[in-house]
Design an enzyme around this catalytic site. Structure first.
Site, mmCIF file in Angstrom:
data_model
loop_
_atom_site.group_PDB
_atom_site.id
_atom_site.type_symbol
_atom_site.label_atom_id
_atom_site.label_comp_id
_atom_site.label_asym_id
_atom_site.label_seq_id
_atom_site.Cartn_x
_atom_site.Cartn_y
_atom_site.Cartn_z
ATOM 1 N N ALA A 1 0.816 -1.218 0.000
ATOM 2 C CA ALA A 1 0.000 0.000 0.000
ATOM 3 C C ALA A 1 0.852 1.270 0.000
ATOM 4 C CB ALA A 1 -0.933 -0.009 1.201
ATOM 5 N N CYS A 2 1.865 1.301 0.869
ATOM 6 C CA CYS A 2 2.623 2.538 1.000
ATOM 7 C C CYS A 2 3.431 2.819 -0.267
ATOM 8 C CB CYS A 2 3.518 2.505 2.231
ATOM 9 S SG CYS A 2 4.355 0.944 2.476
#
Lengths: 443, 443
Positions: free
Chosen positions: A383-384
Site C-alpha cells: 500500500a505505501c
C-alpha cells in the site's frame, strides 16, 4: 472551524468484497472487546505506584507473555513498538549497537531483494549511521528466483566476512512467498562458526520481518533460528499502531526513543496497553485456526484461479508455477505451492493496466453484467509503495517485464471473505479485464 | 499456555478517588465512539488505492487539520507519533538535521531543569549523536525558581552563540508550573538576530513539551513563538499510544523511523487512524470547556488545600507561595497562582514518607474513621521516574530538601473528580498523614 469528516459506511460482509488483507485487516470483535477496559476503568499508567495501576502493569506483562508464547519466546524477549515499521527500524540498530568494539573495517548489510520499503529504508539509515562513524558500509540485495524464493547460492556467495546483518522476511507481503528461514539460519551458523575459529569478532545478526506470517504460520523462534523477528498487529486482526520486535539473547540494540525506561530501556513511552491487548487476542485467535484457515484459503485460491482462467487475457499467476495443457497450450490451474502463504493469490494480466482494473472494480456498474454487483477491492504492490506510484521492487526482482508488472494485482484473503464472494470477485475481475481488453482492441 | 489476565473492575466515579490525571486519563466516551469505525468498517490502510481507503486517508487528514487548528496550525505542520516521548525524541533530531552545514564547533543544548525524563534522555541521545560526528556537545540545564518558573537571567546567561536547541515544557508535569514561553521566544529572537548580524549560521531551535497543557490552556503556536511543540493524547482524555509534534516552517528533522514515506517522510508506518481520531475528539472537547474547567479545578484546589491545612504536619504547597498568619504563625490558604495549571495541587508533608501515604490511601480501612471510605490514588513524581525509585529532578530543582521531597505527593485533577470527592480525599489524606505522624511519634 471543526467540521465532521466524511463518513463512510460499509458493512464488511455484504456490500463489498475486500481482497487486500495484506494491507489492512478489520479488528476482530474479540480483540476490540478485550481492549475496551483499558480505555475506561483500567486506564491507569502502568508505571503508577498504586494497586490498580500495578494490576494494569501485570496485565500488560501477561499479554506480552501470551504474545511471546505464540512464537515460543518469553515476554521479556519482546519489545512492543508502534508497528512493524518501527520494529524493523529498531532491528537495524543492531548494526550500530552490536559494533561498538568491532574491527573498524567496512561492513555489509544483506537485504532480500523483495523486502518491504521499511526494511530497505532502515538498512539505508543504518548505513548512513555507520558511515557517519567512519565505517564504510554497503547494502547489498540478495536475489530471489522467479517465485520470489531466496537464491541460496547467491546468499552464500554474498555472505562474506564483512556481513554484519541479514534481513529476510518470513513471508513476502506482495507474493506471499515463504522463505526457508531455518536454512538461511543454518548457513549463517556456519559462517559464525568460521568467524569464531578465525578469531573474527564482527557479529552476524539475522532479522526477519514476519508481519504477514502470524496469519497462517505456526512460528517458533528456535526452529526459525532468527535473532530478531518483527510482528505486526494491523495485519492479523489487531489494531493499527502496535507491533513487536522479538530480540534474541545477547543481541544489542540502540533505542530509537529514549525516556522513561519502558521496554527494558529499549523503547521509551507510556505503554499502549489497549493496543498490545488487542494485538495479542487477535494473534491468539488466528493461531487457534491455522489449519482450518490454511485449508479455507487454499480453496479460495483455487476457486479464484479457476475463474481467472476464463479471462480473455491469459493470467500469469505469481509466486507459483504456471501450467498449460500440453496439447492445446491452454492455461491450466496451477498446483498450490507449499512456498506461498495460502491467503495470497497475486496475478498479472499482461497488457492490461492494473490501476484501471482497481478503478473499475470499485464500481462494477461500469462493466458488470449484474448491475447490483458489489465493489471489489484489490491493490497493486504494498500500500505505501503503491500510493507513491513506485514500481514494485518485488515484481522486478522475480523478473517480471514492465508490462507484466503494470498488469499485476495483489490479492489477499482474510476473515471478511467467503467462497461465494471469492467466486463472484473472480467473475468480476474477468469482466473488468474483458472490458479493458475490448477497450484496448478498439483503440 | 494462554491464561486470562487478572481483571480489575473499577467504576471510576463511585469506588475510588483518582487524583493522578497527570499520569493518565480515561478515554472520554465521545473519543471512543469516534474511534470505533476505524476498527470495523473503516479499517482500510490509508495508503491503499481504492475509494474507501482514500476516504479514510481524507478523514485522517481532516482530523489532523482539526487537531492542528486547536493550536493555530495547519495539519501539514503536525507529525503524528506514538506518543509524547517519541515526539520529544523526534524534536531533538533537529540538532542533527539542522546542522549538516553548520560550523564544526562545539554546540550546546539547553534544557530546563524540571523537564520530563524523555526530554533529558533525548537531549543526551542528541549529544551522543553529535559527538559521534566529532562535534563536542554539552547539555546544560537552565535553573528554575522556587515555584518552578524558569530563571530568565540564568537562561539569558546560558544562551550563548553555541546554543543550538532549547527545550522548555509549557507546563511542568509534576508542579503544573506554566512557563513564560513567549518571553523565552523573545529572548531567542534577539539572539537569532544577533547571529544573523554577525554572520553566524548555527540554527537556534525552541522546543516545548506541551503534554499537560492542552487540558486547560488555549495554545497558539504564533503567540508562543515555538518551533517545535509536543502534544500528548493520553493526558487529555484520548487513547494511549498517540502524540504529535508540531514542526514550524523551515525546521529540519531527521526521522527516527524510515519506510513507507508517511507523515511527509518524517515518521514512517501505517497511520494510526483510530488513535488520531480519539486524540482529536478528546482535545477538542477539552478545549471547549477551558474556562469552566479552570474555574472548577481552581475551586477543587482551594477546597483540597483547605482540608490539608488541618493536617498535624504543616503542609508545604508546591509551586505557590505558602502563607501564614502574621500573628499566630498558623498556615493560611495560599492564593491561587496564575503560573500553576489549575488542575495541579502538589503538596509536601515534610517528615512523612509519601510512599507510605500512597500505600495507606489505597486502603483507607487501615486508618480511616469511615470504614467504607474510597481508595484515593495519588503519586509521587512522574509515573515513569517514580516507578524506578528516582528522586524527582523537578523537586530538587525548586530547592526542596530531601525530607520535603520524600514527603511530596503529586495531585492532579481531571474529568473523574467532583468537589465532594476532592473534599473527601483531602480528609482522607489528612487522616493518613495523622496516622503516619502518630506512628512516627510512637517509634
Amino acid at each position: 472551524m471543526p467540521y465532521l469528516p466524511a463518513r463512510v459506511k460499509y458493512d464488511i460482509i455484504t456490500v463489498m468484497i475486500y481482497l487486500d488483507h495484506a494491507a489492512a485487516t478489520p479488528v476482530i470483535p474479540q480483540a476490540l472487546e478485550a481492549m475496551r477496559p483499558f480505555w475506561s476503568d483500567q486506564f491507569f499508567n502502568p508505571s503508577s505506584p498504586y494497586l490498580p495501576a500495578k494490576r494494569v502493569r501485570e496485565t500488560y506483562e501477561d499479554y506480552k507473555n501470551r504474545l511471546a508464547h505464540l512464537i515460543g519466546a518469553k515476554g521479556n524477549d519482546l519489545i512492543i513498538t508502534s508497528g512493524a515499521t518501527e520494529a524493523n527500524n529498531l532491528a537495524f540498530t543492531a548494526t550500530i549497537a552490536g559494533c561498538t568494539s568491532c574491527p573498524l573495517e567496512s561492513t555489509k548489510i544483506l537485504v532480500l531483494a523483495t523486502e518491504h520499503d521499511s526494511v530497505f529504508a532502515a538498512a539505508e539509515a543504518a548505513k548512513n549511521r555507520l558511515e557517519s562513524t567512519n565505517r564504510a558500509t554497503e547494502v547489498e540485495t540478495v536475489r530471489v528466483d522467479q517465485y520470489g524464493r531466496i537464491d541460496l547460492t547467491d546468499f552464500r556467495n554474498k555472505l562474506d566476512k564483512n556481513v554484519i546483518f541479514v534481513s529476510v522476511a518470513l513471508v513476502n507481503g506482495e507474493l506471499g512467498t515463504i522463505q526457508p528461514l531455518s536454512e538461511i539460519a543454518e548457513i549463517i551458523k556456519v559462517e559464525r562458526l568460521r568467524r569464531l575459529e578465525n578469531g573474527e569478532t564482527l557479529p552476524l545478526v539475522l532479522h526477519s520481518d514476519a508481519s504477514q506470517a502470524l496469519n497462517l504460520l505456526s512460528i517458533s523462534i528456535s526452529r526459525l533460528g532468527v535473532d530478531l523477528l518483527t510482528l505486526n498487529s494491523a495485519k492479523v486482526g489487531g489494531p493499527k499502531g502496535v507491533g513487536a520486535l522479538y530480540v534474541g539473547h545477547g543481541i544489542k540494540l540502540q533505542p530509537l526513543t529514549y525516556g522513561g525506561g519502558q521496554e527494558r530501556g529499549l523503547r521509551a513511552g507510556t505503554e499502549n496497553v489497549a493496543g498490545l491487548t488487542g494485538f495479542t487476542i487477535a494473534a491468539e485467535e488466528l493461531q487457534k485456526h491455522l489449519n482450518a484457515n490454511r485449508k479455507k484459503y487454499a480453496e479460495f485460491t483455487q476457486a479464484l484461479r479457476t475463474e481467472l482462467l476464463k479471462s480473455p487475457v491469459k493470467p500469469l499467476f505469481l509466486g507459483v508455477k504456471n501450467r498449460e495443457d500440453e496439447k492445446t497450450g491452454a492455461p491450466k490451474l496451477p498446483k498450490p505451492s507449499d512456498h506461498q502463504l495460502a491467503n495470497f493469490c497475486p496475478v498479472s494480466f499482461p497488457g492490461i493496466d492494473a490501476e484501471r482494473l482497481i478503478y473499475l472494480l470499485e464500481d462494477p456498474a461500469i462493466f458488470a453484467n449484474d448491475v447490483s454487483a458489489e465493489p471489489v477491492y484489490v491493490s497493486t504492490g504494498a500500500a505505501c509503495a503503491a500510493s507513491k506510484g513506485e514500481k514494485s521492487k518485488t515484481l522486478q526482482a522475480i523478473g517480471l517485464s514492465d508490462t507484466e508488472i503494470a498488469g499485476s494485482l495483489r490479492i489477499s484473503f482474510g476473515s471478511t471473505n467467503t467462497l461465494e464472494g471469492i467466486k463472484e470477485a473472480g467473475q468480476l475481475i474477468v469482466q473488468a479485464v474483458t472490458h479493458e481488453w475490448e477497450r484496448i482492441q478498439n483503440v
